[in-house]
Design a protein around this motif. Sequence first.
Motif, mmCIF file in Angstrom:
data_model
loop_
_atom_site.group_PDB
_atom_site.id
_atom_site.type_symbol
_atom_site.label_atom_id
_atom_site.label_comp_id
_atom_site.label_asym_id
_atom_site.label_seq_id
_atom_site.Cartn_x
_atom_site.Cartn_y
_atom_site.Cartn_z
ATOM 1 N N GLU A 169 5.579 -6.527 15.353
ATOM 2 C CA GLU A 169 6.584 -7.024 14.269
ATOM 3 C C GLU A 169 7.093 -8.293 13.882
ATOM 4 N N ALA A 170 6.465 -8.968 15.590
ATOM 5 C CA ALA A 170 7.758 -10.118 15.659
ATOM 6 C C ALA A 170 6.942 -11.120 14.235
ATOM 7 N N ALA A 171 5.522 -11.160 14.744
ATOM 8 C CA ALA A 171 4.333 -12.151 13.627
ATOM 9 C C ALA A 171 4.546 -11.537 11.930
ATOM 10 N N ARG A 172 4.377 -10.011 11.939
ATOM 11 C CA ARG A 172 4.792 -9.489 10.705
ATOM 12 C C ARG A 172 5.965 -10.152 9.800
ATOM 13 N N THR A 173 6.941 -9.945 10.758
ATOM 14 C CA THR A 173 8.223 -10.519 10.279
ATOM 15 C C THR A 173 8.142 -12.242 9.326
ATOM 16 N N LYS A 174 7.635 -12.748 10.388
ATOM 17 C CA LYS A 174 6.814 -14.813 10.401
ATOM 18 C C LYS A 174 6.228 -14.577 8.746
ATOM 19 N N ILE A 175 5.215 -13.508 8.538
ATOM 20 C CA ILE A 175 4.533 -13.544 7.509
ATOM 21 C C ILE A 175 5.488 -12.762 6.168
ATOM 22 N N LEU A 176 6.448 -11.863 6.474
ATOM 23 C CA LEU A 176 6.828 -11.776 5.376
ATOM 24 C C LEU A 176 8.117 -12.172 5.343
ATOM 25 N N MET A 177 8.744 -13.269 5.645
ATOM 26 C CA MET A 177 9.470 -14.286 5.089
ATOM 27 C C MET A 177 9.433 -15.761 4.540
ATOM 28 N N ARG A 178 8.048 -15.401 4.442
ATOM 29 C CA ARG A 178 7.658 -17.113 4.323
ATOM 30 C C ARG A 178 7.732 -17.117 2.871
ATOM 31 N N PRO A 179 8.567 -18.350 2.331
ATOM 32 C CA PRO A 179 9.068 -18.003 1.211
ATOM 33 C C PRO A 179 7.389 -18.304 0.280
ATOM 34 N N THR A 180 8.055 -17.788 -1.575
ATOM 35 C CA THR A 180 6.855 -17.526 -2.396
ATOM 36 C C THR A 180 6.260 -18.854 -2.064
ATOM 37 N N ARG A 181 7.249 -19.983 -3.168
ATOM 38 C CA ARG A 181 6.779 -21.081 -3.086
ATOM 39 C C ARG A 181 6.523 -22.235 -1.439
ATOM 40 N N ASP A 182 6.926 -21.492 -1.029
ATOM 41 C CA ASP A 182 5.387 -22.275 0.363
ATOM 42 C C ASP A 182 5.227 -21.824 1.587
ATOM 43 N N LYS A 183 3.918 -20.046 0.643
ATOM 44 C CA LYS A 183 3.274 -19.392 1.324
ATOM 45 C C LYS A 183 1.878 -20.606 2.011
ATOM 46 N N THR A 239 0.909 -0.644 0.155
ATOM 47 C CA THR A 239 -0.114 0.294 0.392
ATOM 48 C C THR A 239 1.031 1.601 0.323
ATOM 49 N N PRO A 240 0.492 2.475 -0.221
ATOM 50 C CA PRO A 240 0.711 3.769 -0.257
ATOM 51 C C PRO A 240 1.314 3.857 1.260
ATOM 52 N N HIS A 241 0.780 3.299 2.302
ATOM 53 C CA HIS A 241 2.024 3.300 3.577
ATOM 54 C C HIS A 241 2.184 2.159 3.877
ATOM 55 N N GLY A 242 2.983 1.474 3.033
ATOM 56 C CA GLY A 242 3.663 -0.024 3.264
ATOM 57 C C GLY A 242 3.357 -1.036 3.820
ATOM 58 N N PRO A 243 3.960 -2.308 3.455
ATOM 59 C CA PRO A 243 3.351 -3.774 3.812
ATOM 60 C C PRO A 243 2.282 -3.127 4.334
ATOM 61 N N VAL A 244 0.637 -4.349 4.102
ATOM 62 C CA VAL A 244 -0.316 -4.411 5.538
ATOM 63 C C VAL A 244 0.015 -6.212 5.162
ATOM 64 N N VAL A 245 -0.296 -7.218 5.968
ATOM 65 C CA VAL A 245 -0.602 -8.231 6.294
ATOM 66 C C VAL A 245 -1.557 -9.157 6.989
ATOM 67 N N GLY A 246 -1.641 -10.575 6.859
ATOM 68 C CA GLY A 246 -2.985 -10.600 7.595
ATOM 69 C C GLY A 246 -3.478 -11.775 7.239
ATOM 70 N N GLN A 289 -8.367 -10.558 7.271
ATOM 71 C CA GLN A 289 -8.595 -10.878 8.624
ATOM 72 C C GLN A 289 -7.450 -10.787 9.744
ATOM 73 N N GLY A 290 -7.822 -11.203 10.507
ATOM 74 C CA GLY A 290 -6.224 -11.625 11.387
ATOM 75 C C GLY A 290 -6.455 -11.491 13.000
ATOM 76 N N PRO A 291 -7.223 -10.460 13.734
ATOM 77 C CA PRO A 291 -7.681 -8.830 13.031
ATOM 78 C C PRO A 291 -6.488 -8.138 12.517
ATOM 79 N N VAL A 292 -6.711 -7.139 11.365
ATOM 80 C CA VAL A 292 -5.845 -7.182 10.385
ATOM 81 C C VAL A 292 -4.996 -5.973 11.145
ATOM 82 N N LEU A 293 -5.270 -4.671 11.866
ATOM 83 C CA LEU A 293 -5.201 -3.770 12.635
ATOM 84 C C LEU A 293 -3.936 -3.875 13.530
ATOM 85 N N PRO A 294 -4.400 -5.352 14.460
ATOM 86 C CA PRO A 294 -3.048 -5.262 15.241
ATOM 87 C C PRO A 294 -1.776 -5.843 14.922
ATOM 88 N N LEU A 295 -2.161 -6.122 13.820
ATOM 89 C CA LEU A 295 -0.855 -6.244 13.112
ATOM 90 C C LEU A 295 0.000 -5.271 12.597
#
Length: 251
Positions: free
Chosen positions: A230-244, A136-143, A191-197
Amino acid sequence: MTLVTIAQLYPAELGITGDRGNVRAIERRLAARGVETTTVLVAPGEELPRELDVLVIGNGPLSALRGVHADLIARKGRLDEFVADGGVLFSVGGSAELLGERLDAPDGETLDGIGVLPYRVVRVSERRVGYIIVDTPHGPVVGFEDHASEWTLTDAASAYGTVRDGHGSFGRDEGRGEFVRVGNTFASNVQGPVLPLNPELTDVLVDAVAERRGLTLSPARRSDLDEYAEAARTKILMRPTRDKGFKTIQV
């Protein structure tokens, strides 16, 4: 004393994916910036607060959408006024489908939306399930996404995010998209919920409240919630594309 009013609409009917967590994230983020809040839970037939700053509407099954549909349609004038005045509206999942122009159900029924946002929704046979990363314009959003709906935007300028990994809600031909924004109104299937993440996304909402109300915010204080996010986001952002593990499930 400055007091920001938050309302969660239909918390019992549309609150199945941790949507109260989105409310809590806004409360905590405003508190961290030196702003006190009050939160009102609004059921069908109850009035929204007259002085309202943030409205959160959550997710629910199609049966719940049918159940609140008439009540939401009756609120159209109030919601149009709130949105036009720059109020912050954050909607996730099923409720977001009713904020658009139309929802076509699998059984052929059509539910009119209230037209706050420029898209039409069709319930599809494939259910999109898995982690999602949206730029997004304000950085990556994960969930996490878990939905069976396809949105067709009637105003391409309302697209707020591009899917990096996952399925998303809209855009068949030019890359998948997720999140729609018009003014200070946001809608998504994340979802997730998304805002705490996603503290940065929450700050977008908080900054919009401050600008509308003319508030001066204190610098944000880092909390344990930021560390967890930050810990949860790091885990999601580091997931390999082939194994997501993103999947579609035929329904």
